[in-house]
Enzyme design. Sequence first.
Site, PDB file in Angstrom:
ATOM      1  N   HIS A   1       1.761 -32.659  28.631  1.00  0.00           N
ATOM      2  CA  HIS A   1       1.366 -32.894  27.234  1.00  0.00           C
ATOM      3  C   HIS A   1       0.027 -32.203  26.944  1.00  0.00           C
ATOM      4  O   HIS A   1      -0.131 -31.549  25.916  1.00  0.00           O
ATOM      5  CB  HIS A   1       1.191 -34.402  26.968  1.00  0.00           C
ATOM      6  CG  HIS A   1       2.468 -35.193  26.935  1.00  0.00           C
ATOM      7  ND1 HIS A   1       2.675 -36.294  27.728  1.00  0.00           N
ATOM      8  CD2 HIS A   1       3.585 -35.070  26.179  1.00  0.00           C
ATOM      9  CE1 HIS A   1       3.867 -36.811  27.467  1.00  0.00           C
ATOM     10  NE2 HIS A   1       4.446 -36.087  26.536  1.00  0.00           N
TER      11      HIS A   1
ATOM     12  N   ARG B   1      10.422 -28.425  27.523  1.00  0.00           N
ATOM     13  CA  ARG B   1      10.163 -28.162  28.934  1.00  0.00           C
ATOM     14  C   ARG B   1      11.326 -27.422  29.576  1.00  0.00           C
ATOM     15  O   ARG B   1      11.158 -26.545  30.401  1.00  0.00           O
ATOM     16  CB  ARG B   1       9.945 -29.473  29.687  1.00  0.00           C
ATOM     17  CG  ARG B   1       8.673 -30.190  29.324  1.00  0.00           C
ATOM     18  CD  ARG B   1       8.705 -31.592  29.824  1.00  0.00           C
ATOM     19  NE  ARG B   1       9.823 -32.317  29.244  1.00  0.00           N
ATOM     20  CZ  ARG B   1      10.215 -33.515  29.605  1.00  0.00           C
ATOM     21  NH1 ARG B   1       9.606 -34.127  30.585  1.00  0.00           N
ATOM     22  NH2 ARG B   1      11.225 -34.114  29.002  1.00  0.00           N
TER      23      ARG B   1
ATOM     24  N   LYS C   1      11.428 -46.703  22.494  1.00  0.00           N
ATOM     25  CA  LYS C   1      11.533 -47.027  23.925  1.00  0.00           C
ATOM     26  C   LYS C   1      10.586 -48.190  24.215  1.00  0.00           C
ATOM     27  O   LYS C   1       9.557 -48.322  23.551  1.00  0.00           O
ATOM     28  CB  LYS C   1      11.058 -45.852  24.775  1.00  0.00           C
ATOM     29  CG  LYS C   1      11.722 -44.544  24.492  1.00  0.00           C
ATOM     30  CD  LYS C   1      11.014 -43.468  25.305  1.00  0.00           C
ATOM     31  CE  LYS C   1      11.258 -42.093  24.751  1.00  0.00           C
ATOM     32  NZ  LYS C   1      10.316 -41.094  25.275  1.00  0.00           N
TER      33      LYS C   1
ATOM     34  N   SER D   1       6.742 -38.577  31.597  1.00  0.00           N
ATOM     35  CA  SER D   1       6.042 -39.865  31.607  1.00  0.00           C
ATOM     36  C   SER D   1       6.785 -40.879  32.467  1.00  0.00           C
ATOM     37  O   SER D   1       6.160 -41.693  33.146  1.00  0.00           O
ATOM     38  CB  SER D   1       5.900 -40.393  30.187  1.00  0.00           C
ATOM     39  OG  SER D   1       5.186 -39.474  29.401  1.00  0.00           O
TER      40      SER D   1
HETATM   41  N1  COA Z   1       4.916 -32.533  29.201  1.00  0.00           N
HETATM   42  C1  COA Z   1       5.326 -33.599  29.846  1.00  0.00           C
HETATM   43  N2  COA Z   1       6.267 -34.428  29.395  1.00  0.00           N
HETATM   44  C2  COA Z   1       6.811 -34.122  28.226  1.00  0.00           C
HETATM   45  C3  COA Z   1       6.434 -33.007  27.486  1.00  0.00           C
HETATM   46  C4  COA Z   1       5.436 -32.176  28.018  1.00  0.00           C
HETATM   47  N3  COA Z   1       4.995 -31.096  27.401  1.00  0.00           N
HETATM   48  N4  COA Z   1       7.176 -32.974  26.368  1.00  0.00           N
HETATM   49  C5  COA Z   1       7.970 -34.037  26.418  1.00  0.00           C
HETATM   50  N5  COA Z   1       7.759 -34.728  27.543  1.00  0.00           N
HETATM   51  C6  COA Z   1       8.466 -35.918  28.020  1.00  0.00           C
HETATM   52  C7  COA Z   1       7.638 -37.142  28.056  1.00  0.00           C
HETATM   53  O1  COA Z   1       6.991 -37.225  29.288  1.00  0.00           O
HETATM   54  C8  COA Z   1       8.656 -38.237  27.867  1.00  0.00           C
HETATM   55  O2  COA Z   1       9.283 -38.483  29.069  1.00  0.00           O
HETATM   56  P1  COA Z   1      10.073 -39.841  29.395  1.00  0.00           P
HETATM   57  O3  COA Z   1      11.237 -39.907  28.462  1.00  0.00           O
HETATM   58  O4  COA Z   1      10.429 -39.626  30.811  1.00  0.00           O
HETATM   59  O5  COA Z   1       9.129 -40.988  29.191  1.00  0.00           O
HETATM   60  C9  COA Z   1       9.637 -37.577  26.916  1.00  0.00           C
HETATM   61  O6  COA Z   1       9.522 -36.193  27.134  1.00  0.00           O
HETATM   62  C10 COA Z   1       9.338 -37.763  25.485  1.00  0.00           C
HETATM   63  O7  COA Z   1       8.111 -38.433  25.298  1.00  0.00           O
HETATM   64  P2  COA Z   1       6.998 -38.011  24.300  1.00  0.00           P
HETATM   65  O8  COA Z   1       6.628 -36.578  24.488  1.00  0.00           O
HETATM   66  O9  COA Z   1       5.892 -39.006  24.441  1.00  0.00           O
HETATM   67  O10 COA Z   1       7.673 -38.114  22.895  1.00  0.00           O
HETATM   68  P3  COA Z   1       8.784 -39.098  22.377  1.00  0.00           P
HETATM   69  O11 COA Z   1      10.094 -38.390  22.483  1.00  0.00           O
HETATM   70  O12 COA Z   1       8.673 -40.425  22.998  1.00  0.00           O
HETATM   71  O13 COA Z   1       8.308 -39.175  20.862  1.00  0.00           O
HETATM   72  C11 COA Z   1       8.580 -39.594  18.530  1.00  0.00           C
HETATM   73  C12 COA Z   1       9.212 -39.470  19.898  1.00  0.00           C
HETATM   74  C13 COA Z   1       7.418 -40.560  18.529  1.00  0.00           C
HETATM   75  C14 COA Z   1       8.061 -38.226  18.063  1.00  0.00           C
HETATM   76  C15 COA Z   1       9.720 -40.061  17.624  1.00  0.00           C
HETATM   77  O14 COA Z   1      10.361 -41.165  18.204  1.00  0.00           O
HETATM   78  C16 COA Z   1       9.251 -40.436  16.218  1.00  0.00           C
HETATM   79  O15 COA Z   1       8.963 -39.565  15.433  1.00  0.00           O
HETATM   80  N6  COA Z   1       9.178 -41.753  15.934  1.00  0.00           N
HETATM   81  C17 COA Z   1       8.766 -42.246  14.641  1.00  0.00           C
HETATM   82  C18 COA Z   1       9.960 -42.747  13.853  1.00  0.00           C
HETATM   83  C19 COA Z   1      10.685 -41.615  13.183  1.00  0.00           C
HETATM   84  O16 COA Z   1      10.168 -40.903  12.343  1.00  0.00           O
HETATM   85  N7  COA Z   1      11.946 -41.454  13.600  1.00  0.00           N
HETATM   86  C20 COA Z   1      12.807 -40.420  13.090  1.00  0.00           C
HETATM   87  C21 COA Z   1      12.689 -39.200  13.918  1.00  0.00           C
HETATM   88  S1  COA Z   1      14.245 -38.407  14.011  1.00  0.00           S
END
Ligand code: COA
Length: 161
Positions: A18, A91, A42, A129
């Site tokens: 990240h 990724r 989640k 993560s």
């Molecule tokens: N490096 C390391 N890990 C990464 C990464 C990077 N560059 N990019 C993504 N990841 C991984 C994370 O580690 C995480 O892994 P895990 O699933 O093993 O825990 C996963 O990818 C995604 O986590 P994160 O990057 O924190 O983002 P997310 O997918 O949890 O975030 C939101 C999602 C918050 C953007 C999305 O749910 C959201 O917008 N929510 C608000 C409600 C909304 O508007 N919903 C409609 C959207 S369609």
Amino acid sequence: MRHSAIYPGTFDPLTLGHLDLVERAAHIFDRVIVAVVVHSRKRTVFSARDRIQMARESVKHLSNVKVDSFDGLLVDYARGLRVHVLLRGLRAFSDFEYEFQMALTNRKMAPDIETVFLMPQESYSYISSSTVREIVERGGDISEFVPLPVKRLIERRIKQK
Ligand code: COA
């Protein structure tokens, strides 16, 4: 005109992958907002407060990056800030389907907001993560996967338990 981008995520916790993405974005955009979602779909291991603090301490060397939090729809949050760029990391090919669905859903709801994808350094492309959380739960060393402030806060939380 200042170009801003929002990098949203659960960041449970923020990893070196990240951080690599944030650093790349900080070179491209005038302002980058790391937006920590308070209520993730989640179940999170770390509280919103800890996730925000870990992110804040990890990016404090970047003067044009700030950490904020949001709840509700991401597109509403972006509109409220008048930011038209959402940033996400790709990724590996396996990220594509989830990201594609999210980007197109957001575009349908807010056609004026664009999602931009960046790739983290390849040596970080396997970090996630959930693997970090698993290593923490089993007492392993996470130094290679997370920024130092994240490691320190997690160690403090483990001691407090
Ligand atoms: N490096 C390391 N890990 C990464 C990464 C990077 N560059 N990019 C993504 N990841 C991984 C994370 O580690 C995480 O892994 P895990 O699933 O093993 O825990 C996963 O990818 C995604 O986590 P994160 O990057 O924190 O983002 P997310 O997918 O949890 O975030 C939101 C999602 C918050 C953007 C999305 O749910 C959201 O917008 N929510 C608000 C409600 C909304 O508007 N919903 C409609 C959207 S369609």
